[in-house]
Design a protein around this motif. Structure first.
Motif, short mmCIF file in Angstrom:
data_model
loop_
_atom_site.label_atom_id
_atom_site.label_comp_id
_atom_site.label_asym_id
_atom_site.label_seq_id
_atom_site.Cartn_x
_atom_site.Cartn_y
_atom_site.Cartn_z
N GLY A 117 2.55 -19.02 18.47
CA GLY A 117 1.38 -18.17 18.27
C GLY A 117 1.73 -16.74 17.91
N ARG A 118 0.82 -15.84 18.27
CA ARG A 118 0.99 -14.43 17.95
C ARG A 118 2.14 -13.78 18.71
NH1 ARG A 118 -2.57 -12.10 14.77
NH2 ARG A 118 -4.59 -13.12 14.36
N LYS A 119 2.58 -14.44 19.77
CA LYS A 119 3.69 -13.88 20.54
C LYS A 119 4.96 -13.79 19.70
CE LYS A 119 1.94 -15.29 25.06
NZ LYS A 119 2.15 -16.11 26.27
N VAL A 120 5.09 -14.64 18.70
CA VAL A 120 6.24 -14.58 17.81
C VAL A 120 6.24 -13.27 17.02
CG1 VAL A 120 7.47 -15.71 15.92
CG2 VAL A 120 6.28 -17.10 17.63
N GLN A 121 5.05 -12.94 16.48
CA GLN A 121 4.94 -11.68 15.72
C GLN A 121 5.15 -10.46 16.62
OE1 GLN A 121 2.68 -14.31 15.16
NE2 GLN A 121 3.86 -14.82 13.32
N LEU A 122 4.62 -10.51 17.83
CA LEU A 122 4.80 -9.40 18.76
C LEU A 122 6.27 -9.23 19.13
CD1 LEU A 122 1.74 -9.96 21.15
CD2 LEU A 122 2.01 -8.19 19.41
N CYS A 123 6.95 -10.34 19.31
CA CYS A 123 8.39 -10.29 19.60
C CYS A 123 9.14 -9.66 18.45
CB CYS A 123 8.91 -11.70 19.88
SG CYS A 123 10.72 -11.81 19.97
N GLY A 124 8.84 -10.10 17.23
CA GLY A 124 9.53 -9.56 16.06
C GLY A 124 9.29 -8.08 15.90
N LEU A 125 8.04 -7.64 16.11
CA LEU A 125 7.71 -6.22 15.99
C LEU A 125 8.50 -5.39 17.00
CD1 LEU A 125 5.91 -4.02 14.73
CD2 LEU A 125 4.21 -4.54 16.49
N ALA A 126 8.53 -5.85 18.25
CA ALA A 126 9.25 -5.11 19.29
C ALA A 126 10.75 -5.10 19.02
CB ALA A 126 8.96 -5.73 20.66
#
Length: 486
Positions: A117-126
């Motif tokens: 889910g969106r947690k992948v994008q949040l991880c990449g951003l961080a």
């Protein structure tokens, strides 16, 4: 085409004809990539290179803000938190089984496998914002160490009260030129020698700083003030300054241990036998224990030597002036260490962009084609023009940003505040819960959630301290003024 796609990731592969005995399978791992040869020793070197930065020499300042009791306690507490969450993350390298599951090559891949889910994008951003910030910060810090060598010689020759102002920009350019060359190392797999060299350098300058602090504390030449609670309100600082400095000190210590941004990439260099998670846990234990020992010694002894007036960095900030040649050598070691540390943090970002471009443009020869070059004494090197242009451009951009914003370390603290909780604590805990199928509201689940929330609060506190430091830097910033670390 599949072979070209593989070549263009972080992992360069040879043609099957290049393998001995005509059997390429002997040189490939279970995922079809080049056989990994790393061990817990090389992984430990990567960790030490990533964790022990020149910030180890600023821990005396952090202890001075917190005092004899809270300072060491915070250091040890964060060492336990970092080691614990690192072991959880190491078990997630393979999914769903930590020993026989499918490999995940990056932190984002691990989050995708367990959480999605969106947690992948949040991880990449961080993760990638943190890596960008670290490389810019290292460019600034390395130039400060190089300038310190020149200033040390100036002080020795003309006296300690001479300003000896020197521009950081030429040294940032020198650092960038070195990084342009080293950035052509294709992947983490080829960085072991650089990390080992950098780890030796970090031990060297930390030991020099520790030795000079011991000598200063033992000499009793000047009286220093220390206390159980650190800097005193009304004597050293105002009440508000005490609060902000405490926040900043906690943040400095918390982020000093953070290497989760590159843990999966480090683990992906380890050979399969013994299991990678077992080797990585051992490497994490060695790395965290070693760094904690140096952190506690440098922080405590540095505080004993300088007291509440401890400088931000007693090698580049000139807590010591003599022997000048030893100060010069220590600062050279800092610069060499940061040259290697830059690569440890830049390689995951390099690999991410190159893999992304290869997936989107598989037929673009500029991106995918590898050109074999015979390098004397080094064997065959595979040159990729996209890698050459992209990595060179990245190094130039980080150097330019470092020159434009010399207070970028304040931004780095803010970026670190935003990435510490998700990358070091939240994602490892959430993935462990998913992997181990821990029942909701069970005792273990509640304990893990409490740890996560406590670390979130610490991150918010550190972020507030970083914002306040950034505001102060902006108020005093003069774009064309030469900057040296005092």
């Amino acid at each position: 085409m599949a072979r070209e796609m593989q070549k263009n990731t972080m992992f360069i592969e040879q043609n099957t004809g290049d393998y001995e005995n005509g059997d390429p399978q002997k040189n490939l791992d279970d995922d079809g990539r080049e056989k990994r040869t790393g061990t817990w020793v090389t992984a430990s070197a990567h960790i030490i290179t990533a964790v022990i930065g020149s910030g180890v020499l600023s821990l005396a300042w952090a202890i001075a803000q917190l005092g004899w009791v809270v300072g060491p306690a915070v250091l040890i507490a964060f060492s336990f938190i970092t080691y614990f969450t690192s072991t959880l993350l190491a078990d997630c390298y393979r999914a769903p089984d930590p020993v026989h599951g499918k490999r995940n090559y990056t932190y984002m891949d691990v989050v995708r496998a367990y959480l999605g889910g969106r947690k992948v994008q949040l991880c990449g951003l961080a993760q990638y914002a943190n890596l960008l910030g670290v490389t810019i910060g290292y460019t600034i810090t390395a130039s400060i160490s190089m300038v310190a060598v020149k200033r040390s010689n100036c002080f020795h020759k003309h006296g300690h009260h001479v300003k000896c102002q020197t521009s950081n920009n030429p040294f940032m350019i020198i650092f960038a030129c070195i990084q342009i060359v080293l950035s052509q190392i294709p992947n983490f797999h080829k960085l072991s020698w650089l990390s080992i060299l950098a780890a030796v350098m970090s031990f060297t300058y930390a030991s020099i700083g520790l030795g000079l602090s011991i000598a200063k504390a033992a000499s009793g030449g000047e009286h220093v003030r220390t206390s159980l609670t650190g800097v005193q309100v009304g004597v050293d600082v105002s009440g508000s300054e005490k609060v902000w400095r405490t926040f900043q000190a906690i943040g400095d210590i918390a982020f000093a241990y953070a290497y989760s941004t590159v843990l999966i990439e480090i683990q992906d260099t380890i050979k399969a036998s013994p299991p990678e998670n077992k080797s990585m846990k051992r490497a994490s234990g060695v790395g965290v224990t070693t760094t904690t020992l140096f952190y506690v010694l440098c922080g405590i002894v540095g505080y004993a030597a300088f007291g509440n007036d401890a400088p931000g960095n007693f090698l580049t900030g000139f807590g010591f002036y003599e022997p000048f040649w030893l100060i010069d050598f220590a600062n050279v070691c800092i610069a060499v260490h940061l040259i290697g540390a830059y690569q440890v943090f830049a390689q995951p970002l390099f690999g991410f962009v190159e893999s992304l471009c290869a997936r989107h443009y598989p037929d673009n020869k500029f991106i995918t084609r590898e050109h074999a070059m015979d390098v004397p004494f080094c064997g065959v090197y595979y040159l990729n023009f996209f890698r050459l242009v992209w990595r060179t451009a990245y190094v130039i951009v980080t150097a330019v940003l470092a020159m434009i914003f010399p207070f970028f370390n304040d931004f780095l603290g803010l970026i670190g505040a935003g990435s510490f909780w998700p990358l070091t604590v939240y994602f490892p805990i959430e993935m462990h819960i998913a992997q181990a199928k821990i029942p909701k509201y069970s005792f273990r689940w509640v304990c893990l959630k409490i740890l996560s929330w406590v670390c979130l609060i610490i991150s918010l506190i550190a972020a507030a301290g970083s914002v306040e430091g950034l505001i102060q830097s902006l108020k005093t910033y003069k774009p064309f003024q030469t900057r040296n670390e005092e």
